[in-house]
Design an enzyme around this catalytic site. Structure first.
Site, mmCIF file in Angstrom:
data_model
loop_
_atom_site.group_PDB
_atom_site.id
_atom_site.type_symbol
_atom_site.label_atom_id
_atom_site.label_comp_id
_atom_site.label_asym_id
_atom_site.label_seq_id
_atom_site.Cartn_x
_atom_site.Cartn_y
_atom_site.Cartn_z
ATOM 1 C CD GLU A 37 -46.748 -11.678 25.879
ATOM 2 O OE1 GLU A 37 -46.272 -12.948 25.704
ATOM 3 O OE2 GLU A 37 -47.837 -10.878 26.490
ATOM 4 N NE ARG A 264 -36.850 -21.354 28.462
ATOM 5 C CZ ARG A 264 -37.980 -20.964 27.043
ATOM 6 N NH1 ARG A 264 -39.640 -21.313 26.782
ATOM 7 N NH2 ARG A 264 -38.795 -19.135 27.843
ATOM 8 C CE LYS A 274 -40.585 -12.315 28.613
ATOM 9 N NZ LYS A 274 -41.733 -11.286 27.311
HETATM 10 P P1 ATP Z 1 -41.635 -15.560 29.140
HETATM 11 O O1 ATP Z 1 -42.127 -16.965 29.707
HETATM 12 O O2 ATP Z 1 -40.417 -15.528 30.381
HETATM 13 O O3 ATP Z 1 -42.727 -14.506 28.453
HETATM 14 P P2 ATP Z 1 -41.438 -15.986 26.253
HETATM 15 O O4 ATP Z 1 -40.520 -16.660 25.920
HETATM 16 O O5 ATP Z 1 -42.608 -16.160 26.114
HETATM 17 O O6 ATP Z 1 -40.652 -15.276 28.413
HETATM 18 P P3 ATP Z 1 -41.225 -13.755 24.542
HETATM 19 O O7 ATP Z 1 -41.540 -12.551 23.750
HETATM 20 O O8 ATP Z 1 -42.615 -14.585 23.745
HETATM 21 O O9 ATP Z 1 -41.005 -14.264 24.991
HETATM 22 O O10 ATP Z 1 -39.822 -14.419 23.356
HETATM 23 C C1 ATP Z 1 -39.305 -14.600 21.925
HETATM 24 C C2 ATP Z 1 -38.994 -15.058 21.144
HETATM 25 O O11 ATP Z 1 -37.451 -15.118 22.396
HETATM 26 C C3 ATP Z 1 -39.765 -16.816 21.394
HETATM 27 O O12 ATP Z 1 -39.830 -16.923 19.789
HETATM 28 C C4 ATP Z 1 -39.367 -17.590 21.969
HETATM 29 O O13 ATP Z 1 -39.095 -18.993 21.621
HETATM 30 C C5 ATP Z 1 -37.434 -16.775 22.850
HETATM 31 N N1 ATP Z 1 -36.905 -17.286 23.985
HETATM 32 C C6 ATP Z 1 -37.424 -17.099 25.173
HETATM 33 N N2 ATP Z 1 -36.585 -17.444 26.178
HETATM 34 C C7 ATP Z 1 -35.598 -18.055 25.347
HETATM 35 C C8 ATP Z 1 -34.697 -18.745 25.987
HETATM 36 N N3 ATP Z 1 -34.149 -18.987 26.994
HETATM 37 N N4 ATP Z 1 -33.751 -18.909 25.341
HETATM 38 C C9 ATP Z 1 -33.923 -19.454 23.988
HETATM 39 N N5 ATP Z 1 -35.328 -18.861 23.031
HETATM 40 C C10 ATP Z 1 -36.027 -17.812 24.321
HETATM 41 MG MG MG Z 2 -44.227 -15.186 24.746
#
Ligand code: ATP
Ligand code: MG
Length: 564
Positions: A37, A264, A274
């Site tokens: 995102e 994760r 984020k």
């Molecule tokens: P936030 O919850 O902080 O907004 P997010 O996980 O929603 O973070 P995205 O931009 O949606 O952020 O993540 C993009 C991809 O990265 C998703 O497929 C997510 O599963 C993966 N991802 C995010 N954080 C992690 C992590 N700590 N370890 C592994 N994969 C991750």
């Molecule tokens: Mg997300």
């Protein structure tokens, strides 16, 4: 030649992909996606997901990984993030080729799918307020209650949904919900929201839309539109999987990916939300998303991490089904290992102490041969100038050395790296403050190159630079951003309460050997005995280099912690 059969799968996801290929599922295609995102910069957790998704695509013949911007939430998204995400994925060494997509490009299709669900009697417009909806949803132990709007006719639902789109209703006054099961033990399945009204300009679609699809609706359908075969996501989406499948099962889609969840990455002394990282940026705790203390990819890059080290780290931690915490020391170890191989050695004095070599002729200088990497002769050698006045590290001299301190002291002889033995005869101090201003030493011309013909030994070798030739620089010493392993683990205190006040020390009076005058931004080097450093990408000017400490040579942190 390696065949698919003979390649052992490294983890359960790769095993699954290989099994699907062997069974010719999806006509033998492997299509993954990385769906960030664009509401922040990518962090090291994203790197794990990038290495996994792009890695699987790369490992399989004909495999493809899409970069999809999951931009369904206009309020928090921005093109700055889109640009940084692309730059970071490329920097990590991956490429989506022509496969870059935006979920927002699918808004018209998603809207059509929503109408189809309504026409099939599988979705309805609900007028409950957010509070009421929460009340009706029930709890983990109690079933939910059906909304009084649940049994609206298809025509009424279609009419209301079209008017939602046309902007006839206020934000939040109505939503489109899936008609599933208010008594499902899985709360996600209790008539989840599919669309909401939100008047917010989108960074790509502008004001075309005032209704936006929810994640659960947009994500599975985006996967389907793109023909994704394996939709890999983190564990918290396991409970969303029935909804992912339900939506695709109700609609005449051509493609239905298998959702696979993995744990994760959690890293000690680090936060990865984020929202919280944005807070650090907005409230000025750091200088930006690419501050070298940030766990972002651009932060690690600026700090001096290499893409190889981050990929190696992701390889090492592996992919599992259970959540765990990875020690930051492992990441530091990985970069140390990489830089140990590749970083040329140079001499830099971070906290200078002036040394006058009284028996070295004034105005004279000579070039001494120094190896760029003592363990790797292929990296060659360079010349380092030597002259009468040099700088050494303040910590390499003690006026009254305790037992065990073997470096320079009055009356004692040490070796200058690649140069001569020197001996200290006098200490010049400021009469009032007592501060040491300079040392008076002599050198032994017979020890050129670092050994004495008479076989006498010294107990220490210290680094130095020639005062007349050195370039001055700013050096930034970085340490962990947080003082505790889990900054988010305290229920009473905000994570910012655990910021490390010593996470940055700026040294402005450093002296470097002149070979560093031509070091380019992002160049890596080892300052001998001091750590691994790189030329700062942002703040370096031609007349004033700035160096960032990537990592210390050894783990001093453990020692400090041990003392407390
Ligand atoms: P936030 O919850 O902080 O907004 P997010 O996980 O929603 O973070 P995205 O931009 O949606 O952020 O993540 C993009 C991809 O990265 C998703 O497929 C997510 O599963 C993966 N991802 C995010 N954080 C992690 C992590 N700590 N370890 C592994 N994969 C991750
Ligand atoms: Mg997300």
């Amino acid at each position: 030649m390696t065949t698919l059969e003979s390649t052992p799968a490294r983890d359960f996801i790769r095993t699954k992909v290989s099994e699907d290929l062997a069974a010719n599922k999806n006509d033998g295609r492997v299509v993954t996606r990385f769906p960030p995102e664009p509401n922040g910069y990518l962090h090291i957790g994203h790197a794990k997901s990038i290495c996994l998704n792009f890695g699987i695509a790369r490992e399989n013949p004909g495999g493809v990984c899409h970069l999809r911007f999951d931009d369904t939430n206009p309020a928090k998204e921005d093109v700055e993030y889109v640009d940084s995400i692309q730059e970071d994925v490329h920097w990590l060494g991956f490429d989506w080729g022509e496969h870059r997509y935006y979920a927002s490009d699918y808004f018209p299709k998603l809207y059509d799918y929503a109408e189809q669900l309504i026409k099939a009697g599988k979705a309805y417009v609900c007028d409950l307020s957010a509070d009421q909806a929460r009340e009706y949803r029930g709890t983990l132990t109690e079933p939910g209650k059906e909304s009084p709007y649940r049994n609206r006719s298809i025509d009424e639902n279609l009419d209301l949904f079209r008017r939602m789109r046309a902007g006839e209703f206020a934000d939040g006054s109505r939503v489109l919900r899936a008609k599933i099961d208010m008594s499902s033990p899985n709360i996600i399945m209790r008539d989840p929201t599919l669309y909401r009204i939100k008047r917010s300009s989108h960074h790509r679609t502008g004001d075309t839309w005032c209704i936006y699809p929810m994640y659960d609706f947009a994500h599975c359908l985006s996967d389907s539109i793109e023909g994704i075969t394996h939709s890999i996501c983190t564990l918290e989406f396991e409970i969303n999987r029935p909804l992912y499948d339900w939506i695709l099962d109700q609609l005449p889609v051509n493609s239905h990916a298998q959702q696979i969840e993995f744990a994760r990455l959690n890293l000690s002394y680090t936060i990865m939300s984020k929202r919280k990282l944005l807070k650090l940026v907005e409230q000025g705790f750091v200088t930006g998303w690419n501050d070298p203390r940030m766990p972002t990819i651009s932060g690690f890059r600026r700090r001096g991490f290499t893409p190889e080290s981050i990929r190696n780290f992701c390889e090492r931690i592996g992919v599992a089904k259970r959540d765990s915490m990875v020690d930051l020391a492992l990441l530091e170890h990985t970069i140390r290992e990489d830089l140990n191989e590749r970083a040329p050695r140079v001499m830099a004095v971070l906290r200078p102490l002036k040394v006058v070599i009284e028996n070295y002729p004034d105005g004279q200088s000579e070039d001494l041969e120094a190896q760029n990497h003592p363990a790797n002769p292929e990296m060659g050698s360079r010349k380092v100038p030597f002259s009468r006045v040099i700088y050494i590290e303040q910590e390499d001299f003690m006026e009254n050395p305790p037992k065990g301190f073997h470096r320079l002291a009055p009356g004692r002889e040490v070796r200058l790296r690649y140069a001569y033995f020197i001996k200290c005869h006098a200490v010049v101090k400021d009469e009032i403050s007592g501060e040491i201003l300079e040392l008076k030493c002599t050198y032994d011309p017979a020890t050129r190159g670092g050994s004495a013909p008479d076989g006498r030994k010294v107990k220490a070798t210290i680094h130095w630079v020639s005062a007349a030739h050195a370039i001055s620089a700013e050096v930034r010493l970085y340490d962990r951003l947080f003082t505790v392993e889990n900054p988010e683990g305290d229920k009473e205190k905000e994570f910012t309460a655990f910021l490390n006040p010593q996470s940055l020390e700026t040294l402005t009076d450093c002296r470097l050997e002149p070979s560093l005058a031509t070091a380019r931004p992002e160049a890596h080097c080892q300052f001998e005995r001091m750590g691994y450093f790189c030329v700062d990408l942002i703040d370096t000017r031609a007349d004033r280099p700035v160096f960032n400490r990537t990592v210390t040579l050894r783990d001093t942190w453990a020692k400090i912690q041990g003392k407390n």
